[in-house]
Design a protein around this motif. Structure first.
Motif, PDB file in Angstrom:
ATOM      1  N   TYR A 168       0.828  -1.529   0.024  1.00 47.84           N
ATOM      2  CA  TYR A 168       0.025   0.131  -0.053  1.00 47.84           C
ATOM      3  C   TYR A 168       0.916   1.444   0.100  1.00 47.84           C
ATOM      4  CZ  TYR A 168      -3.729  -3.197   1.041  1.00 47.84           C
ATOM      5  OH  TYR A 168      -4.773  -4.271   1.218  1.00 47.84           O
ATOM      6  N   LEU A 169       1.731   1.136   0.752  1.00 45.95           N
ATOM      7  CA  LEU A 169       2.649   2.505   0.748  1.00 45.95           C
ATOM      8  C   LEU A 169       3.577   2.647  -0.270  1.00 45.95           C
ATOM      9  CD1 LEU A 169       4.104   4.678   2.678  1.00 45.95           C
ATOM     10  CD2 LEU A 169       5.778   2.958   3.293  1.00 45.95           C
ATOM     11  N   MET A 170       3.838   1.723  -0.954  1.00 43.73           N
ATOM     12  CA  MET A 170       4.668   1.777  -2.398  1.00 43.73           C
ATOM     13  C   MET A 170       3.343   2.251  -3.328  1.00 43.73           C
ATOM     14  SD  MET A 170       6.750  -1.212  -4.928  1.00 43.73           S
ATOM     15  CE  MET A 170       7.643  -1.722  -3.329  1.00 43.73           C
ATOM     16  N   HIS A 171       2.344   1.765  -3.493  1.00 43.65           N
ATOM     17  CA  HIS A 171       1.220   2.148  -4.401  1.00 43.65           C
ATOM     18  C   HIS A 171       0.980   3.759  -4.259  1.00 43.65           C
ATOM     19  CE1 HIS A 171      -2.244   2.187  -6.757  1.00 43.65           C
ATOM     20  NE2 HIS A 171      -2.829   2.794  -5.724  1.00 43.65           N
ATOM     21  N   GLU A 172       1.101   4.088  -2.939  1.00 42.81           N
ATOM     22  CA  GLU A 172       0.734   5.518  -2.839  1.00 42.81           C
ATOM     23  C   GLU A 172       1.748   6.610  -3.131  1.00 42.81           C
ATOM     24  OE1 GLU A 172      -2.032   6.904  -1.742  1.00 42.81           O
ATOM     25  OE2 GLU A 172      -3.157   5.177  -1.527  1.00 42.81           O
ATOM     26  N   ILE A 173       3.131   6.047  -2.863  1.00 47.75           N
ATOM     27  CA  ILE A 173       4.303   7.033  -3.238  1.00 47.75           C
ATOM     28  C   ILE A 173       4.395   6.867  -4.649  1.00 47.75           C
ATOM     29  CG2 ILE A 173       6.695   7.342  -3.179  1.00 47.75           C
ATOM     30  CD1 ILE A 173       6.383   5.823  -0.203  1.00 47.75           C
ATOM     31  N   LEU A 174       4.230   5.636  -5.481  1.00 49.58           N
ATOM     32  CA  LEU A 174       4.335   5.738  -6.733  1.00 49.58           C
ATOM     33  C   LEU A 174       3.341   6.610  -7.546  1.00 49.58           C
ATOM     34  CD1 LEU A 174       4.993   1.796  -7.462  1.00 49.58           C
ATOM     35  CD2 LEU A 174       6.364   3.741  -7.967  1.00 49.58           C
ATOM     36  N   GLY A 175       2.046   6.725  -6.832  1.00 49.25           N
ATOM     37  CA  GLY A 175       1.186   7.693  -7.484  1.00 49.25           C
ATOM     38  C   GLY A 175       1.450   9.019  -7.407  1.00 49.25           C
ATOM     39  N   MET A 176       2.479   9.302  -6.674  1.00 51.93           N
ATOM     40  CA  MET A 176       2.929  10.881  -6.583  1.00 51.93           C
ATOM     41  C   MET A 176       4.418  11.324  -7.123  1.00 51.93           C
ATOM     42  SD  MET A 176       1.736  11.650  -2.618  1.00 51.93           S
ATOM     43  CE  MET A 176       2.924  10.595  -1.850  1.00 51.93           C
ATOM     44  N   THR A 177       4.604  10.150  -7.889  1.00 47.22           N
ATOM     45  CA  THR A 177       6.117   9.772  -8.655  1.00 47.22           C
ATOM     46  C   THR A 177       6.083  10.060 -10.063  1.00 47.22           C
ATOM     47  OG1 THR A 177       6.640   8.561  -6.596  1.00 47.22           O
ATOM     48  CG2 THR A 177       7.920   8.776  -8.588  1.00 47.22           C
ATOM     49  N   ASN A 178       7.035  10.928 -10.645  1.00 46.67           N
ATOM     50  CA  ASN A 178       7.232  10.904 -11.942  1.00 46.67           C
ATOM     51  C   ASN A 178       8.696  10.060 -12.281  1.00 46.67           C
ATOM     52  OD1 ASN A 178       5.380  12.677 -12.528  1.00 46.67           O
ATOM     53  ND2 ASN A 178       6.840  14.565 -12.037  1.00 46.67           N
ATOM     54  N   ALA A 179       8.492   9.061 -12.827  1.00 48.51           N
ATOM     55  CA  ALA A 179       9.405   7.813 -12.851  1.00 48.51           C
ATOM     56  C   ALA A 179       9.639   7.530 -14.435  1.00 48.51           C
ATOM     57  CB  ALA A 179       9.253   6.704 -11.829  1.00 48.51           C
ATOM     58  N   ASP A 180      10.834   7.054 -14.778  1.00 48.23           N
ATOM     59  CA  ASP A 180      10.966   6.606 -16.064  1.00 48.23           C
ATOM     60  C   ASP A 180      10.255   5.122 -16.181  1.00 48.23           C
ATOM     61  OD1 ASP A 180      12.747   4.976 -14.977  1.00 48.23           O
ATOM     62  OD2 ASP A 180      14.491   6.004 -15.555  1.00 48.23           O
ATOM     63  N   ALA A 181      10.215   4.624 -17.305  1.00 51.36           N
ATOM     64  CA  ALA A 181       9.530   3.258 -17.726  1.00 51.36           C
ATOM     65  C   ALA A 181      10.376   2.293 -17.050  1.00 51.36           C
ATOM     66  CB  ALA A 181       9.852   3.044 -19.258  1.00 51.36           C
ATOM     67  N   PHE A 182      11.416   2.129 -16.887  1.00 55.46           N
ATOM     68  CA  PHE A 182      12.299   1.105 -16.007  1.00 55.46           C
ATOM     69  C   PHE A 182      11.611   0.979 -14.655  1.00 55.46           C
ATOM     70  CE2 PHE A 182      15.476  -0.339 -12.929  1.00 55.46           C
ATOM     71  CZ  PHE A 182      15.725  -1.538 -13.555  1.00 55.46           C
ATOM     72  N   ILE A 183      11.273   2.018 -14.012  1.00 54.78           N
ATOM     73  CA  ILE A 183      10.666   1.823 -12.597  1.00 54.78           C
ATOM     74  C   ILE A 183       9.461   1.095 -12.482  1.00 54.78           C
ATOM     75  CG2 ILE A 183       9.575   3.229 -10.648  1.00 54.78           C
ATOM     76  CD1 ILE A 183      12.662   3.272 -10.728  1.00 54.78           C
ATOM     77  N   HIS A 184       8.577   1.491 -13.732  1.00 51.72           N
ATOM     78  CA  HIS A 184       7.228   0.883 -13.770  1.00 51.72           C
ATOM     79  C   HIS A 184       7.448  -0.506 -14.155  1.00 51.72           C
ATOM     80  CE1 HIS A 184       5.063   4.619 -13.430  1.00 51.72           C
ATOM     81  NE2 HIS A 184       5.769   5.140 -14.197  1.00 51.72           N
ATOM     82  N   GLU A 185       8.492  -0.934 -14.939  1.00 48.75           N
ATOM     83  CA  GLU A 185       8.731  -2.344 -15.205  1.00 48.75           C
ATOM     84  C   GLU A 185       9.433  -3.184 -14.010  1.00 48.75           C
ATOM     85  OE1 GLU A 185       9.012  -5.473 -17.729  1.00 48.75           O
ATOM     86  OE2 GLU A 185       8.094  -3.436 -18.109  1.00 48.75           O
ATOM     87  N   VAL A 186       9.800  -2.390 -13.206  1.00 47.24           N
ATOM     88  CA  VAL A 186      10.336  -3.209 -11.829  1.00 47.24           C
ATOM     89  C   VAL A 186       9.245  -3.607 -10.880  1.00 47.24           C
ATOM     90  CG1 VAL A 186      11.339  -2.685  -9.670  1.00 47.24           C
ATOM     91  CG2 VAL A 186      12.387  -1.968 -11.694  1.00 47.24           C
TER      92      VAL A 186
END
Length: 235
Positions: free
Chosen positions: A86-104
């Motif tokens: 849940y914490l990772m999901h919330e922080i990712l929702g406020m994050t600008n990240a490159d495609a590699f992070i989403h692939e991880v």
């Protein structure tokens, strides 16, 4: 054996060895030859000790460490299947990240390369957190509500073997202290928000690094459990 018994056994073995050498001298009358072989055996002892205590000992230590890590794998997995997801999901929702992070996040267990190589890529990847009122409030609620669970995980003495996971826990503890100090969103200054952006970014990187190793372990050992955990983080 206790210390006293060990001491007695050592003394008995030394006495038996001395008796055998004396018997050899009595039978063959070769004091010089016997002394030569005694010194030769003594000269080889440092090599034997070096091999036994250093080389073999290191192998045994590595194996014991691996066993200890395996025993705490499910403990670290419980973090991600619980508050971590849940914490990772919330922080990712406020994050600008490159495609590699989403692939991880989507396929951490299937990424090519060693765990160390992937962690390095995560450390170098573009990732910028910009907290907002909804994300900050939700993340604060998640961490605050799970303080006891985090303390229980951190209190396990074996968890220190997972250096990267331990570093991530310290980051979560730091956020916990910051929430306690700075309060709700309405209490934050611009400097506080900037500081939280940095803290959230560091925690997110560490969570992603640990997620890769955890995902590979779960997929190999408990594939159905891994599928459920992955879907929870992706949602």
């Amino acid at each position: 054996m206790d210390r006293e018994t060990t001491r007695k056994v050592v003394m008995i073995l030394i006495a038996v060895s001395a008796a055998i050498y004396l018997l050899q001298i009595a039978i063959f009358h070769e004091e010089r030859t016997t002394a030569f072989y005694i010194l030769q055996d003594l000269a080889f002892m440092p090599v034997t000790i070096a091999i036994a205590t250093l080389a073999v000992g290191e192998i045994i230590n590595d194996r014991e460490k691996k066993d200890r890590l395996e025993k705490t794998r499910m403990l670290t997995s419980s973090f991600f299947t619980g508050m971590g997801a849940y914490l990772m999901h919330e922080i990712l929702g406020m994050t600008n990240a490159d495609a590699f992070i989403h692939e991880v996040v989507r396929s951490g267990a299937d990424l090519p390369g060693t765990e160390g190589e992937i962690r390095k890529r995560i450390q170098e990847a573009k990732l910028a957190v910009h907290i907002d009122v909804a994300g900050y409030t939700k993340a604060r609620q998640i961490i605050t509500a799970n303080q006891t669970n985090i303390l229980v995980i951190a209190s396990n003495p074996l968890i220190i073997e997972h250096e990267c996971f331990t570093e991530m826990l310290w980051g979560v503890f730091h956020l916990m202290d910051e929430f306690r100090l700075r309060g709700t969103w309405d209490d934050l200054s611009k400097e506080d928000i900037y500081h939280f952006n940095q803290d959230f970014e560091e925690v997110l990187r560490l969570m992603l690094m640990n997620w890769v190793g955890n995902a590979r372990y779960l997929k190999e050992t408990y594939p159905a459990f891994y599928a459920a955990a992955s879907s929870r983080i992706e949602k």
